[in-house]
Design an enzyme around this catalytic site. Structure first.
Site, PDB file in Angstrom:
ATOM      1  N   CYS A 243       6.225  -8.431  -7.143  1.00 57.72           N
ATOM      2  CA  CYS A 243       6.373  -7.262  -6.408  1.00 57.72           C
ATOM      3  C   CYS A 243       5.477  -6.143  -6.935  1.00 57.72           C
ATOM      4  CB  CYS A 243       7.667  -6.274  -6.276  1.00 57.72           C
ATOM      5  SG  CYS A 243       8.454  -5.856  -7.960  1.00 57.72           S
TER       6      CYS A 243
ATOM      7  N   CYS B 262      17.436  11.604 -19.874  1.00 58.62           N
ATOM      8  CA  CYS B 262      16.354  12.795 -19.750  1.00 58.62           C
ATOM      9  C   CYS B 262      16.231  12.810 -18.296  1.00 58.62           C
ATOM     10  CB  CYS B 262      15.360  12.584 -20.620  1.00 58.62           C
ATOM     11  SG  CYS B 262      14.297  11.139 -20.164  1.00 58.62           S
TER      12      CYS B 262
ATOM     13  N   HIS C 274      12.746   9.425 -13.693  1.00 57.79           N
ATOM     14  CA  HIS C 274      12.596   8.525 -12.653  1.00 57.79           C
ATOM     15  C   HIS C 274      12.045   7.375 -13.186  1.00 57.79           C
ATOM     16  CE1 HIS C 274      12.062   6.829  -8.561  1.00 57.79           C
ATOM     17  NE2 HIS C 274      10.685   6.708  -8.981  1.00 57.79           N
TER      18      HIS C 274
ATOM     19  N   HIS D  86      13.621   1.715  -8.846  1.00 54.30           N
ATOM     20  CA  HIS D  86      14.648   1.497  -7.975  1.00 54.30           C
ATOM     21  C   HIS D  86      15.432   0.168  -8.255  1.00 54.30           C
ATOM     22  CE1 HIS D  86      12.569   4.380  -5.430  1.00 54.30           C
ATOM     23  NE2 HIS D  86      13.620   4.664  -5.179  1.00 54.30           N
TER      24      HIS D  86
ATOM     25  N   ASP E   9      18.116  -8.381  -4.879  1.00 55.27           N
ATOM     26  CA  ASP E   9      17.533  -9.616  -4.538  1.00 55.27           C
ATOM     27  C   ASP E   9      16.817 -10.250  -6.134  1.00 55.27           C
ATOM     28  OD1 ASP E   9      15.448  -8.038  -5.185  1.00 55.27           O
ATOM     29  OD2 ASP E   9      14.462  -8.224  -3.198  1.00 55.27           O
TER      30      ASP E   9
ATOM     31  N   ARG F 116      17.569  -6.600  -9.255  1.00 52.99           N
ATOM     32  CA  ARG F 116      15.932  -6.489  -9.573  1.00 52.99           C
ATOM     33  C   ARG F 116      15.718  -5.164  -9.896  1.00 52.99           C
ATOM     34  NH1 ARG F 116      11.470  -5.460  -6.108  1.00 52.99           N
ATOM     35  NH2 ARG F 116      12.952  -5.834  -4.403  1.00 52.99           N
TER      36      ARG F 116
ATOM     37  N   CYS G 212      13.225  -2.586 -10.399  1.00 46.26           N
ATOM     38  CA  CYS G 212      11.788  -2.589 -10.323  1.00 46.26           C
ATOM     39  C   CYS G 212      11.231  -0.989 -10.651  1.00 46.26           C
ATOM     40  CB  CYS G 212      11.664  -2.562  -8.638  1.00 46.26           C
ATOM     41  SG  CYS G 212       9.971  -2.642  -8.154  1.00 46.26           S
TER      42      CYS G 212
END
Length: 129
Positions: A62, A96, A99, A102, A106, A114, A116
């Site tokens: 990906c 903290c 980000h 996600h 799959d 997964r 990612c």
């Protein structure tokens, strides 16, 4: 770990801040950890908490580092993300709120997950030999 926006800007470079603090995304196939196959721990770039084990890393094709599970330290938190006209589950550092990326359903068994993750949200600590 709670820092002001200014403190985060001083601690992180521009790309790290954009992705980890402003919920951005690095371009696929550009992250420095994408092809890393060394044994070790993937930790939060912002606070250093362990997030993923190298033994759970796999090539999902990906363009971002992918993991089938979070580490036993359970430092990843999940939030609904309805941005960009999609319904996804955002993953953030529990300590903290950085980000990370996600999580999708799959991935390989036995978890089917997964994770990612943006390379820029991670640092790598190689196992001592």
């Amino acid at each position: 770990m709670k820092l002001s926006e200014q403190q985060w800007r001083e601690k992180l470079n521009d790309e790290e801040f954009r992705v980890a603090r402003l919920k951005g995304t690095e371009r696929p196939f550009t992250g420095e950890l994408l092809n890393n196959d060394a044994l070790g721990d993937y930790v939060c770039r912002c606070c250093g908490e362990k997030l993923f084990d190298s033994t759970d890393k796999f090539d999902a094709g990906c363009g971002w580092p992918s993991f089938s599970a979070q580490s036993a330290e359970d430092n990843v938190e999940f939030h609904q993300d309805d941005s960009l006209g999609m319904q996804r589950i955002e993953i953030v550092c529990k300590h903290c709120d950085a980000h990370l990326g996600h999580v999708f359903n799959d991935g390989p068994q036995p978890t089917g997950q997964r994770y990612c993750v943006n390379s820029v949200s991670l640092a790598f600590k190689e196992n001592d030999k």
